[in-house]
Write an enzyme that holds these catalytic residues in place. Sequence first.
Site, PDB file in Angstrom:
ATOM      1  CD  GLU A  49     -40.480  19.097 -98.451  1.00 25.76           C
ATOM      2  OE1 GLU A  49     -40.669  19.215 -97.216  1.00 25.76           O
ATOM      3  OE2 GLU A  49     -40.714  20.017 -99.269  1.00 25.76           O
ATOM      4  CG  PHE A 111     -35.254  32.216-102.491  1.00 30.32           C
ATOM      5  CD1 PHE A 111     -35.509  32.501-101.156  1.00 30.32           C
ATOM      6  CD2 PHE A 111     -36.227  31.551-103.230  1.00 30.32           C
ATOM      7  CE1 PHE A 111     -36.714  32.151-100.569  1.00 30.32           C
ATOM      8  CE2 PHE A 111     -37.432  31.189-102.654  1.00 30.32           C
ATOM      9  CZ  PHE A 111     -37.673  31.493-101.315  1.00 30.32           C
ATOM     10  CD  GLN A 112     -37.287  27.907-101.671  1.00 32.96           C
ATOM     11  OE1 GLN A 112     -37.471  27.519-102.827  1.00 32.96           O
ATOM     12  NE2 GLN A 112     -38.222  27.872-100.741  1.00 32.96           N
ATOM     13  CE  LYS A 161     -37.539  27.065-112.389  1.00 29.82           C
ATOM     14  NZ  LYS A 161     -38.243  28.105-111.630  1.00 29.82           N
ATOM     15  CG  MET A 474     -37.469   3.496 -75.242  1.00 29.84           C
ATOM     16  SD  MET A 474     -37.830   1.974 -74.344  1.00 29.84           S
ATOM     17  CE  MET A 474     -38.096   0.827 -75.681  1.00 29.84           C
TER      18      MET A 474
HETATM   19  C1  LIG Z   1     -36.845  11.990 -84.143  1.00 34.99           C
HETATM   20  C2  LIG Z   1     -36.527  11.414 -82.799  1.00 34.99           C
HETATM   21  N1  LIG Z   1     -36.378  12.237 -81.738  1.00 34.99           N
HETATM   22  C3  LIG Z   1     -36.095  11.713 -80.519  1.00 34.99           C
HETATM   23  C4  LIG Z   1     -35.931  10.367 -80.354  1.00 34.99           C
HETATM   24  C5  LIG Z   1     -35.569   9.789 -78.988  1.00 34.99           C
HETATM   25  N2  LIG Z   1     -36.649   8.909 -78.537  1.00 34.99           N
HETATM   26  C6  LIG Z   1     -36.574   7.568 -78.636  1.00 34.99           C
HETATM   27  S1  LIG Z   1     -37.940   6.810 -78.106  1.00 34.99           S
HETATM   28  C7  LIG Z   1     -38.652   8.257 -77.677  1.00 34.99           C
HETATM   29  C8  LIG Z   1     -40.034   8.277 -77.069  1.00 34.99           C
HETATM   30  C9  LIG Z   1     -41.070   7.929 -78.053  1.00 34.99           C
HETATM   31  O1  LIG Z   1     -42.316   8.302 -77.553  1.00 34.99           O
HETATM   32  P1  LIG Z   1     -43.636   7.803 -78.218  1.00 34.99           P
HETATM   33  O2  LIG Z   1     -43.578   7.980 -79.690  1.00 34.99           O
HETATM   34  O3  LIG Z   1     -44.790   8.441 -77.533  1.00 34.99           O
HETATM   35  O4  LIG Z   1     -43.599   6.250 -78.004  1.00 34.99           O
HETATM   36  P2  LIG Z   1     -43.606   5.366 -76.656  1.00 34.99           P
HETATM   37  O5  LIG Z   1     -42.184   5.122 -76.289  1.00 34.99           O
HETATM   38  O6  LIG Z   1     -44.350   6.142 -75.622  1.00 34.99           O
HETATM   39  O7  LIG Z   1     -44.301   4.127 -77.094  1.00 34.99           O
HETATM   40  C10 LIG Z   1     -37.813   9.323 -77.942  1.00 34.99           C
HETATM   41  C11 LIG Z   1     -38.113  10.747 -77.651  1.00 34.99           C
HETATM   42  C12 LIG Z   1     -36.061   9.561 -81.505  1.00 34.99           C
HETATM   43  N3  LIG Z   1     -35.882   8.242 -81.480  1.00 34.99           N
HETATM   44  N4  LIG Z   1     -36.378  10.107 -82.708  1.00 34.99           N
END
Ligand SMILES: Cc1ncc(C[n+]2csc(CCOP(=O)(O)OP(=O)(O)O)c2C)c(N)n1
Length: 561
Positions: A49, A111-112, A161, A474
């Site tokens: 979803e 439920f749910q 529902k 990042m």
């Molecule tokens: C749902 C979610 N969880 C954690 C983060 C924290 N976060 C920001 S950038 C990042 C790394 C992203 O890694 P990747 O998708 O492999 O991209 P890259 O930076 O290596 O290009 C994380 C864990 C986030 N932005 N969103």
Amino acid sequence: MRISGARAIVEALRREKVEVIFGIPGGATIPFYDALLDSDIRHILARHEQCAAHMADGYARVKGAPGVCSATSGPGATNLVTGLATAYMDSSPVIAITGQVPRNMVGKDAFQEADIVGIVTPITKYAFQIESASQIPDAIRLAFMIASTNRKGPVLIDIPKDVQLEDVDFDYSERIKLKGYIIRTGDPHPYSIKRAIGLIMSSERPIIIAGGGVIASNASEELIKFAELIMAPIVTTLMGKGAVPEDHPLYLGMIGMHGRIESNKAIEEADLIIAIGTRFGDRTTGKLDEFGKNAKIIHIDIDPAEIGKNVKVDIPIVADAKKALSTLYSKLLEFGFSKKDSEWISRINYLKESYALNYEEKGEGLKPSKILKILRNILPRNAIITTGVGQNQMWTAIHFKIFEPRTFITSGGLGAMGFGLPAAIGAKVAAPDRPVYNIDGDGSFLMTEQDLATAVSEKIPIVSIILKNRALGMVRQWQCLFCNKRYAYTDLGNIPDFVKLAEAYGAEGIRIESYEEFEVVVRRSLSTEMPLVIEVPISPDEKVLPMVPPGKSLKEVIWYG
Ligand SMILES: Cc1ncc(C[n+]2csc(CCOP(=O)(O)OP(=O)(O)O)c2C)c(N)n1
């Protein structure tokens, strides 16, 4: 016409010209789905979803009209949360229809059962539960009206529902009101315009910051005319990317944490900032006390709550961006104001040349910047780009030029990993004749990769380019720069073979090892008829630069060397 509540929902959606719904059915939406089967509305079965919500969001951003998603009660509804929060932060009109347990079971831990209205109230523009079938027509009309007027945003309608099974006299009345909700005309107040004109005419170094609001109000043409009249350089926020073609002579680049040095410098040097449709997010402003401190600030925004929230402004203009810009333009013409050239523009051009993107493309391995430039050279101007979140997103923002509004679709405010693939699916459904490319990180892709199955089943030929650094890049970059290279849990370790993964879903997968191979594959991908995943290996040590460290002013930038 007397019909069931479920049919009334479908009929109302048809009247709102809904062409497609992204969702997953469940016990609490069976009557609605049954009614849907007899309609001409397309339903795209997502595999999660969260993806259904991102698909509706991607669709909405490309189409400029609400996107619809649907989920069952409880876990189905709670899975929508990240998608709705994303749409909320980026002001995207998404309508979520959720099923709920029957009325006599609400509040009984059935439920749910989940109080989805309570859960999403802070992350939607409006959320409400329908109490009887007779409310359905008005509720749906209301949802569309709220989602797509003033500052746009997501709306959730929760429908028990048994309400779907109850009969209703269907009357799709034109008159619908929500107490306290006023649809703004978007016209700017003449007094604010007068004051703004005064400032603009006396300014020597004006600069325009275009935010996502410019795109939302389809104000690009007005923005360009206005900028050309007052000879102001234009910078954008991340969400504003695409507000002006990035090869326009007055375009300077993105500002903020990963903004271009010349753009951030120009903000420092400006004597007037005209900010349009931006909430002045922290990634845009850097240290607030230092932001634009040498300039007067005019802030144009449809949402009065944004004015003065983060940045103190001199002249607020609560208005639709398109209307405000055309009013400013015609008033300036009335005063006979026009600028041909200015020292300021020479200075801007000098900055542009001096800091021309001189990125390190030497050394071992494939460089993301070069990959993105090759891609840009091949794709047509109207190709749509979606991204994951992280370095992949920022590299795309920096190196991939966008030429048309609504062709750069990214999770700006929430920064939700996993956004890219489902948003690309929604985008392609909205614009089937245009190429749609998802530029993703391996971590982000793995969060919603299962919806490749959706793309394959529905024959939606999107292309995902995975910049595979085997890391949560990042975060790793921050650990490198600010934690003394203590890499805490950012090595992804075991990641799948993306080629095999794509093939397992019935998609095509290709791994490239060189720029030449990449070019060949991308050219071929333009005519792909099935979803394609291109794996591009890069080093985990590649950095996104420039970078303004968090909490620092835009001056304190980290650059190569
Ligand atoms: C749902 C979610 N969880 C954690 C983060 C924290 N976060 C920001 S950038 C990042 C790394 C992203 O890694 P990747 O998708 O492999 O991209 P890259 O930076 O290596 O290009 C994380 C864990 C986030 N932005 N969103």
